[in-house]
Design an enzyme around this catalytic site. Sequence first.
Site, PDB file in Angstrom:
ATOM      1  N   CYS A  48       0.805  -1.212   0.000  1.00 44.57           N
ATOM      2  CA  CYS A  48       0.000   0.000   0.000  1.00 44.57           C
ATOM      3  C   CYS A  48       0.842   1.268   0.000  1.00 44.57           C
ATOM      4  O   CYS A  48       0.479   2.253  -0.630  1.00 44.57           O
ATOM      5  CB  CYS A  48      -0.941  -0.012   1.191  1.00 44.57           C
ATOM      6  SG  CYS A  48      -0.100  -0.283   2.744  1.00 44.57           S
ATOM      7  N   HIS A  66      -1.798   0.239   7.197  1.00 41.42           N
ATOM      8  CA  HIS A  66      -2.168   0.605   5.844  1.00 41.42           C
ATOM      9  C   HIS A  66      -1.692   2.028   5.560  1.00 41.42           C
ATOM     10  O   HIS A  66      -1.411   2.799   6.474  1.00 41.42           O
ATOM     11  CB  HIS A  66      -3.697   0.528   5.705  1.00 41.42           C
ATOM     12  CG  HIS A  66      -4.188   0.585   4.299  1.00 41.42           C
ATOM     13  ND1 HIS A  66      -3.675  -0.224   3.316  1.00 41.42           N
ATOM     14  CD2 HIS A  66      -5.147   1.346   3.692  1.00 41.42           C
ATOM     15  CE1 HIS A  66      -4.288   0.030   2.184  1.00 41.42           C
ATOM     16  NE2 HIS A  66      -5.192   0.985   2.395  1.00 41.42           N
ATOM     17  N   ASP A 125      -7.888   5.807  -1.960  1.00 32.76           N
ATOM     18  CA  ASP A 125      -7.055   4.661  -1.574  1.00 32.76           C
ATOM     19  C   ASP A 125      -6.662   3.893  -2.828  1.00 32.76           C
ATOM     20  O   ASP A 125      -7.444   3.088  -3.344  1.00 32.76           O
ATOM     21  CB  ASP A 125      -7.815   3.748  -0.610  1.00 32.76           C
ATOM     22  CG  ASP A 125      -6.907   2.686  -0.045  1.00 32.76           C
ATOM     23  OD1 ASP A 125      -5.772   2.532  -0.543  1.00 32.76           O
ATOM     24  OD2 ASP A 125      -7.341   1.999   0.919  1.00 32.76           O
TER      25      ASP A 125
END
Lengths: 665, 309
Positions: A412, A454, A470
Amino acid sequence: MARDNATEWLAAPRIGRILALLGLLSLPHMLQMPPWASAAVLLIGAWRLWIARRGLRLPPLLLRLLLAGALATALALHYGSFNGLEAGMALLVAMTAMKALETRSRRDCRLLIYLGFLLLLGQVLRSQDMPWLVWMLLGVVLNLAVLIDLQHPQALLPMRGNLRRAGLLALKAIPLALVFFVLFPRIPGPLWGLPQEGSGRTGLSDSMEPGNVSQLAQSDAVAFRVRFDGPAPPNRELYWRGPVLSRFDGIRWDPLPDEGGLPVPALQTSGPLIDYEIQLEAHGRKYLLALDMPLAPLPAQTYLNADYVLKSRQPVMDARLLPLRASTRWELAADAPRWQLGNYRRMPSGINPQTQALAATWAAESADSEAFVDRVLRHFRQQPYRYTLEPPRLTGRHRIDQFLFETRAGFCEHYAAAFVVLMRFVGLPARVVTGYQGSEPNGDYHIVRQSDAHAWAEVWIEGRGWMRVDPTAAIAPERIEYGLGAALGDSALLPGLARGYERRRDLAARLLLQWDRLDAAWNRTVLAFGPSLQRDFLRRFGVNELRDMLYALVAAIALVGLLLAAQVTWAHRRKPEADPLRAIRERLLRRAGIELPPAQRGPRQIEAALREAGLWDADSERLLAHYTRLRYARREPADPELLRGLRRALRAWPARRRPPRAPGG
Amino acid sequence: MDSTHDRARRALDAAGEIILGKPVPLRLAFAALLARGHLLIEDVPGVGKTTLAQTLARLCGLDYGRVQFTSDLLPADIVGLSIYDRNAGAFRWQPGPVFTQVLLADELNRASPKTQSALLEAMEERAVTADGDTRPLPEPFFVIATQNPLDQVGTFALPESQLDRFLLRVSMGYPEARDEQALLAGEDRRAVLARLQPLLDAPQLEAMQQACAAVLTSPALVSYIHALLAASREHADIRLGLSPRAGLAIRAAAQAWAWLDDREHVLPEDVQAVFVACAAHRLQPRQAHHESHGGEHLARVLLSTVAVP
């Protein structure tokens, strides 16, 4: 060979017990100490035992002083100073060993046991997790058992009996401990207020480089636990906001300093309010975690910074309970003036030229900012990008170029970073947000693990304010919906508890989850019982003020004391009934004010004691003979009639015994 | 007319004239005789063990025999053996020195275990069995064995089971300075001994033994002795606790001790007076340090832990 009379009492078995006890209690400390120090401590203990075995003299004072000085100096050099828990405990362990080396009397032995209690207490400073409670109780009972052993003048008592007595004593202390726990006024701060070295803690760091979130994600340690007041929002809405990173130097991302003076931007929310409680594990830093976006009222000692990160005024050194409120529909800083957004557009110049060129091409194609954002996400979605815990290492100056055009595999943080860089190249304010995403229900609460760590992005769009984007959701939507396990399948790097739900059926995982429930309950009820919880708890019983709390404390102590006293009297009243003549003898001794050891209460010995006390006369002789006759000159136990006669005689006995009156007085 | 008790006291006083400055070992030794038990004296050579044995034998008007134990002594040298009589054409029993009323077994632990056990068997059975015949020993039969401390060279330690057969173990110890000077200045003890007139005889001793056995032990006292036994079995430092036989020995010795005080019941103090002598040689410390005083120390510890009922 030189023998020492003073150490004869302290023969090898007795000092052996004490040394074994202290060795056990020092064990957790010795594991933390430098190996040479632990070895020295063990050697000193062995030396002391050898001295006892051989009946040798203890080493001379000068040698002991030199040794103690050398140990203290070596520890001071190793730790730099004696400030701090580890250095202090190492010194305590070393000096306990030295004390054993000069221990010869009963008083010294008691001191050693008290040091044993200190060693136990030291462990509490290090960790208050539940398993250590068991260790503490065990240690207290063992300490008490050896202390009981010391009370006997000569013999070593059987350890089983000592342990039983010590266990009973410890049981009797529990009500008092509970009273103190509930009623003793708390000061703000952790249950055991000692600053700790921040080492060995896992958690998000304050900065981000490609690779450090994916490393964190390989741990299934609990980051925090959440308890929602209402139904939990779906997983895809659970973005737990941590440090926001805006400064980029080409490799590293760092937060803006809080002291920048930027105002906290305005937040508008719509939709339902979510009330929940976070039970945060200690991570040694100042940021807290809150569901995007946090709303007032904020917990005590916390604030929001310009990046809307919830922060604590003190580093989080102990498990903490935070009641929070959030809304997942929000609009942040929609009307921020452009001068406040400069920090979010800044880029190091001259790096990632390919990315810059790509951004420029897309910007030319896009009608507006939102179209540009969509273009970028579409790129991630359509091109063969991979989501993986083991991305290839990025090297060199142009790392974003390398990621976007060569490796095309990342976790991520790679996607979030690339996204923000693309935004900034076309002048859109953007920033990386780190935190956790998702959660896992367990009973009536949710666990968020380090593997849920994350990173995502926020981009500021004219008229709409900061928007969460995201990029990971574009590449691996399962990650956001179902968690890391679903997105990565059976990656070997993924810790057992972070895998998908369907893998949770096995017993070990379920047991671990059960254990987590216990641990959560322990943290919530015991460790988090600070000033505010205490206040709330006591208010239910009508105790509102500190003064009332103190009154209640005193009253409760008095009550427990009375109960214990009642128990002791009751226990002592029952016994003499079984042996009335013994009771009569004890009363005789009490009335005469004579103290004799229980092993020396034969009639002749009583006679000698009475003589010594100046109480020997015809009356006492008659009384004692009466007792002796009933006690030792009869084949059958004395019947009640005879006993009454003796009791009558005993009652009459001290009445005639008045202190001599001064003549004419 | 003298009571048997007064006679006993006088005999004890007379013995005190010869064994100087050791009233307690002397009285314990006499108590062992009264309790029909055997006596073990453990001490270094030359402190009067043999004199003590001879004094007791003479004062009580008993036959006296002595065997010096050595490593080559055979069982037959003690109990006796059958010899073929050529004239009679049959075996004739030749009794050994054990057929006496007071037997001094000097330096018992120098003999081989086989020989030791021959004597100890005779002590227990009060009879000798040889060639299929059981021959009773004379009444009373009283063995006074002496042994050197165990760390001396050339000794065989008596096993616990055999030590258990001795009612009491006493140590003489070196005399006090005053008594030793009196000993050095005075007449040869052997000459004094030779002049010593018996003050008692066998029937009188028998009567005394019966009187001692009749001294009352109350339930409280029994429970005290039992508490001592129980404590010895629970104690962490003791390998083997006291046996029931040890309990009987303590009771018998305490009865004799009380009788010597002219009392008809036993007091806890009587038990305490005889306990170390009764128990020390029967207690085996778990650890072998302080070997020489292990049992004695443990016995004192037991006395100091067990409450008097």
